[in-house]
Every structure is written in C-alpha cells, then in structure tokens.
Enzyme design. Structure first.
Site, PDB file in Angstrom:
ATOM      1  N   ASP A  31       0.874  -1.158   0.000  1.00  0.00           N
ATOM      2  CA  ASP A  31       0.000   0.000   0.000  1.00  0.00           C
ATOM      3  C   ASP A  31       0.931   1.234   0.000  1.00  0.00           C
ATOM      4  OD1 ASP A  31      -2.235   1.755   0.640  1.00  0.00           O
ATOM      5  OD2 ASP A  31      -1.426   1.765   2.685  1.00  0.00           O
ATOM      6  N   ASP A  33      -0.180   5.140   1.045  1.00  0.00           N
ATOM      7  CA  ASP A  33      -0.449   6.106   2.124  1.00  0.00           C
ATOM      8  C   ASP A  33      -0.399   5.423   3.497  1.00  0.00           C
ATOM      9  OD1 ASP A  33      -0.927   8.002   0.170  1.00  0.00           O
ATOM     10  OD2 ASP A  33      -3.098   7.900   0.334  1.00  0.00           O
TER      11      ASP A  33
END
Ligand SMILES: [Mg+2]
Ligand SMILES: [Zn+2]
Length: 303
Positions: A31, A33
């Site tokens: 991922d 953020d």
C-alpha cells in the site's frame, strides 16, 4: 483465420511457452499512504485549499463515500484557486517516509531481488512524484493506482483504476485483492514467474481484501495500531486468514522480521540461478501443488 493458420499460431504459442523457463521469485506488494509515506497524499494536497473553500458537490461526494470523485472535485477547486502544479508536486515530495521504508524497499529490490509492486487508492501522479524524489522508481515492477495527469491548463485529472461491484470489502474504484490476484496470474502466464512467497504490506481497511486471498505460504504485514491490524485481530477467527500475520512498527522492524523468517533462509534471485537466470532444477517439484492453489484462490471467497 483459416484452420491451417490457427494451428500454426497455436504451435508457435506452444513453442514460445516451452522456451520460457520457469522462474521462482518472491513478491512484496505495498500500500502507499500510511505504509510507505507517513501521511495520506490526498488529504495533504486537499489541505492546500484555503479552509473556507469547498463546494456543495465536494460535500455531497465525501458524504456518499465517493472518494475518487471527491478528489477530482478537490483538484478542480485547487485549479480554480490557482494552486500551481509545482506547489502540488513540492507538497507530495515533502511527505516523509514511514521510518525505514526507503531502506526496506531498496534492500528487497536490489539486494534480495524481490519483485515489488504498489497497490494504492492514491493516484499515479502523486506516487510517481514521490518515488522519483526518493530514487525508488526503478525498484517497482508495477504501480496499480488511479490514473492521473495534469492537463495543459495545470488541472489534475484523476480516473478510477477500475469499476467493480463484486467485492463488498473494497471500494468500487479499486479492489486490491483482485489487482493482486490478477498480477500473480499474469506473471505466471506471460512471464513464467511464480511466487513462492507473497508479502502484502498495508495499514488500512482497504488492505484487508488482498490478505484474505493470500495462501498459507504468504505473509500479511499489518501496521501496528492501525485499522488493518485492529480489524484482523478483532475478527481473527471469522476471517480465516491463511497467511502468516506479521505486525510491524516501521520499515526497520519489518525488515528484521522478514530476514528472520525460517522460510526465507534460502537465498533467491540471481545467486541461486544459473547463467541464464533459470532456477535450480532441483527446486521444481513442489511447484505444481503451489501453483494450483495460487490460481484457484480462496476456497470460499465472497468475490
Ligand atoms: Mg494506507
Ligand atoms: Zn476486494
């Protein structure tokens, strides 16, 4: 196409398949953020708007959980407020890493020869800008996110990565589980690359879907104290997570845990391949069963 032509095409495809020898590798999917970068790229850029600037459309979209459309409206407002492209790019470049992630990514890609990918609900402009600024762009074999670009007038345009309604765990614009599964299958079919171990590293609720599709030989890596970890621990028995769960606090900590895994003590990458980059033939046998489970996916997936 005549039957003669088509049988020739089939023969050619079979021949080219046979030429490609199988490679066994390891994959780490990240991922972005709050996993690689320490903030949310979208909200950091949204905060460039003066606090009094909003629109009825923006309020409505955020209330209805249409995040990508909401950000498209935020980018329209930023353009209206004459916030320049350079200021948006500077803001993205200035977001700090989650401690240890630049080192972790470089180590996995360059030293341990993992394949690395990003699966993120941010957008391609933000991710590419940040990776370039940190000299990481060449560490990733693919970045799956919402495609974006600045138009000639300097307005940032963003589109959904895909449209889906099958997976209820994921937003309509991005099912990370589907992306991860497709990537693994494509690598096998197109490049004869099979992954002995897949690491999925995340922090949020939208990182639950991909880890529920992982195999027992894979690793679900959840950031300590964040939504993904809390959700997985709270619903542990119900979710039937097959992957081994690693809880990490920083990139340094995650690297230490990965390096200590007994399953990973045999090196992979160029060091155990012959001059053609082919895997050691003595490792071929267990591949058949492993591949079958990778392609079949979860026995009882809701997706
Ligand atoms: Mg995240
Ligand atoms: Zn999903």
């Amino acid at each position: 196409m005549s039957s003669k032509q088509s049988s020739a095409a089939v023969a050619e495809a079979v021949a080219s398949c046979k030429l490609k020898k199988q490679q066994r590798r390891r994959l780490a999917a990240f991922d972005f953020d709050h996993t690689i970068v320490s903030q949310n790229t979208d909200t950091v850029v949204r905060d460039l708007l003066p606090s009094e600037v909003t629109s009825a459309r923006a309020n409505e979209l955020v209330e209805n959980d249409c995040w990508t459309e909401y950000m498209a409206e935020v980018f329209r407002l930023l353009h209206e407020q004459q916030v320049p492209e350079a200021r948006i790019r500077d803001t993205i470049r200035g977001i700090p890493e989650v401690p240890g992630f630049v080192r972790l990514i470089k180590h996995l890609a360059k030293r341990l020869h993992y394949d690395l990918i990003i699966i993120s609900d941010s957008n391609s402009v933000f991710i590419e800008e940040w990776l370039r600024a940190h000299s990481l762009a060449d560490c990733f074999v693919a970045v799956f996110t919402n495609p974006a670009e600045f138009d000639a007038s300097g307005r940032l345009l963003v589109r959904a990565h895909h449209q889906q309604s099958d997976c209820k765990l994921s937003a309509s614009n991005l099912c990370k589980g589907r992306v991860l599964e497709h990537f693994v299958i494509e690598q096998d079919l197109r490049r004869s690359i099979r992954y002995d171990h897949v690491f999925y590293v995340g922090d949020g609720n939208n990182d639950i879907c991909p880890v529920l599709r992982q195999r027992a030989c894979d690793f679900a890596c959840a950031r300590k104290g964040f939504a993904m970890e809390k959700h997985l621990l709270r619903n542990r028995s119900k979710l039937k997570l097959r992957a081994q769960l690693l809880i990490w606090k920083s990139g340094f900590d995650l690297m230490d845990q990965m390096l200590a895994l007994p399953q990973l003590q045999t090196p992979q990458g160029p060091s155990d391949r012959d001059a053609d980059g082919d895997p050691d033939p003595k490792n071929e046998a267990p591949e058949v069963t492993r591949r079958a489970s990778a392609v079949a996916g979860p026995a009882k997936s809701p997706n």
